[in-house]
Design a protein around this motif. Structure first.
Motif, short mmCIF file in Angstrom:
data_model
loop_
_atom_site.label_atom_id
_atom_site.label_comp_id
_atom_site.label_asym_id
_atom_site.label_seq_id
_atom_site.Cartn_x
_atom_site.Cartn_y
_atom_site.Cartn_z
N TYR A 70 2.46 -8.82 33.80
CA TYR A 70 2.56 -8.58 32.37
C TYR A 70 1.41 -7.94 31.89
CZ TYR A 70 7.07 -10.55 33.55
OH TYR A 70 8.18 -11.03 34.20
N HIS A 71 1.45 -6.58 31.22
CA HIS A 71 0.47 -6.02 30.63
C HIS A 71 0.68 -6.13 29.06
CE1 HIS A 71 -2.05 -2.14 30.05
NE2 HIS A 71 -3.02 -3.33 30.08
N LEU A 72 0.98 -4.88 28.53
CA LEU A 72 1.05 -4.98 27.01
C LEU A 72 1.93 -5.96 26.59
CD1 LEU A 72 1.35 -1.00 26.49
CD2 LEU A 72 -0.65 -2.43 26.35
N PRO A 73 3.12 -6.16 27.19
CA PRO A 73 3.79 -7.35 26.43
C PRO A 73 3.13 -8.74 26.30
CG PRO A 73 5.16 -6.30 27.90
CD PRO A 73 3.70 -5.76 28.11
N LEU A 74 2.14 -9.00 27.19
CA LEU A 74 1.44 -10.25 27.11
C LEU A 74 0.09 -10.08 26.09
CD1 LEU A 74 1.11 -13.21 28.31
CD2 LEU A 74 -0.25 -12.37 29.78
N ASP A 75 -0.31 -8.74 26.06
CA ASP A 75 -1.26 -8.31 24.93
C ASP A 75 -0.82 -8.83 23.48
OD1 ASP A 75 -3.45 -7.48 26.72
OD2 ASP A 75 -2.74 -5.71 27.02
N ALA A 76 0.47 -8.17 23.35
CA ALA A 76 1.02 -7.95 21.99
C ALA A 76 1.84 -9.18 21.51
CB ALA A 76 1.85 -6.95 21.77
N HIS A 77 2.11 -10.29 22.51
CA HIS A 77 3.08 -11.36 22.19
C HIS A 77 2.41 -12.36 20.76
CE1 HIS A 77 5.52 -15.12 22.20
NE2 HIS A 77 6.48 -14.16 22.76
N ALA A 95 -3.37 -13.00 19.90
CA ALA A 95 -3.01 -13.98 19.12
C ALA A 95 -3.72 -15.37 19.47
CB ALA A 95 -1.59 -14.32 19.39
N ILE A 96 -3.78 -15.49 20.86
CA ILE A 96 -4.78 -16.69 21.26
C ILE A 96 -6.30 -16.54 21.01
CG2 ILE A 96 -5.44 -17.89 23.11
CD1 ILE A 96 -2.61 -17.72 24.22
N LEU A 97 -6.84 -15.31 21.22
CA LEU A 97 -8.24 -15.02 20.87
C LEU A 97 -8.43 -15.45 19.30
CD1 LEU A 97 -10.99 -14.19 21.59
CD2 LEU A 97 -10.39 -11.80 21.29
N ALA A 98 -7.51 -14.81 18.43
CA ALA A 98 -7.80 -14.91 16.75
C ALA A 98 -7.65 -16.36 16.75
CB ALA A 98 -6.48 -14.02 16.19
N ARG A 99 -6.74 -17.01 17.14
CA ARG A 99 -6.43 -18.77 16.87
C ARG A 99 -7.92 -19.61 17.12
NH1 ARG A 99 -3.12 -21.66 20.73
NH2 ARG A 99 -5.23 -21.85 21.71
N LEU A 120 -9.50 -17.33 13.06
CA LEU A 120 -9.08 -15.98 12.33
C LEU A 120 -7.61 -15.92 12.06
CD1 LEU A 120 -10.99 -13.34 14.46
CD2 LEU A 120 -11.85 -14.54 12.49
N LYS A 121 -7.13 -15.34 10.97
CA LYS A 121 -5.70 -15.44 10.46
C LYS A 121 -5.23 -13.81 10.50
CE LYS A 121 -2.60 -16.32 6.65
NZ LYS A 121 -2.49 -16.66 5.33
N ILE A 122 -4.44 -13.77 11.52
CA ILE A 122 -3.89 -12.48 11.59
C ILE A 122 -3.03 -12.28 10.52
CG2 ILE A 122 -2.12 -10.98 12.94
CD1 ILE A 122 -2.75 -12.63 15.46
#
Length: 285
Positions: A127-134, A141-145, A149-151
């Motif tokens: 899973y490429h882009l769908p896993l980047d964007a979830h 999302a996980i890197l930000a969390r 960092l708040k998206i």
């Protein structure tokens, strides 16, 4: 390596009962067919919403019940060898095979990889882009969390399923952000000063897109961001950062994309009861 508790995954993000995917089997362990595992992941990640550079879902079907899944960033031969050693039945990755423009012949390196999968009855899902964007367990999302960092929006506002995001945080110096990234990812990011050098102010509005998205720095500047985090760097990226006055942090393609696939594996184990093992094959790129 990103540590993620299963309670943070909010797993019930699908209307399907996990039991409906499990295979009746005499073994005491839960088992699932390759097609049913792919169906569950496809629906959870909403793969039909993306135009990608590779097929998302089941890429190699070994047609064997799956009781143990190895997860990793890329379906390299080293990961396959680890899966064979662990007697896994499937490999679940972010970077699989059959990319656009890739030679279709199953020879050489790719032939050797697929041959090992088939010989040992191991299916491959990617899973490429769908896993980047979830929005919950995606790489961004996980890197930000994990960075605190708040998206607050999409890097490209017109996208309904954005791959890149804009975040905000309490004011932080570039050196502090570099240190946080190094601690989280286990490697020192390359930092190109732009905004902090031009203004001598701390960072607060930070864009990010994991992997090889260095050229989105132009969009980060258009959106008024102080800094941009991604995986790779090109020669031109340095000049863009300085001239656009955006601090750039190149943290490694592999390092920034461990979180999503690890989280997806943990979710599969929580929801479907299928054992998963995350293996990190070191990659400095």
């Amino acid at each position: 390596m990103t540590n993620l508790s299963t309670s943070q995954l909010e797993p019930n993000d699908t209307n399907n009962s996990p039991d409906s995917y499990l295979t009746d089997d005499s073994s005491s362990e839960n088992a699932i067919s390759p097609n049913d595992l792919a169906k569950w992941c496809n629906e959870y990640l909403h793969i039909d919403n993306f135009k990608d550079y590779c097929p998302n879902g089941l890429q190699v079907d070994a047609d064997q019940p799956i009781r143990h899944i190895v997860t990793g960033v890329t379906a390299c031969e080293a990961l396959i060898d680890q899966a064979i050693e662990l007697k896994a039945d499937a490999i679940l990755v972010h970077h699989g095979y059959f990319w656009k423009g890739e030679d279709p012949e199953l020879v050489g390196m790719k032939g050797r990889r697929v041959r090992k999968l088939m010989q040992h009855g191991i299916s491959l899902l990617a899973y490429h882009l769908p896993l980047d964007a979830h929005p919950k367990l995606g790489n961004n999302a996980i890197l930000a969390r994990d960075l605190g960092l708040k998206i607050i929006g999409a890097l490209y506002p017109e996208e309904s399923h954005p791959v890149g995001n804009i975040t905000t945080c309490e004011p932080i110096t570039a050196q502090q952000l570099q240190s946080k990234l190094a601690t989280l990812l286990g490697r020192e990011p390359l930092w190109i000063a732009g905004y902090s050098q031009a203004t001598a102010k701390p960072l607060q509005k930070i864009a990010l897109c994991t992997g090889g998205a260095q050229d989105m720095i132009d969009q980060a500047a258009k959106m008024g961001c102080d800094a941009y985090i991604s995986g790779e760097i090109s020669e031109r990226t340095t000049h863009s950062a300085r001239e656009l006055q955006v601090d750039y942090f190149a943290c490694g393609h592999h390092a920034t994309e461990r979180g999503g696939i690890d989280a997806l594996g943990k979710l599969v184990e929580t929801e479907l009861g299928i054992k998963t093992t995350f293996i990190d094959i070191d990659n400095p790129a």
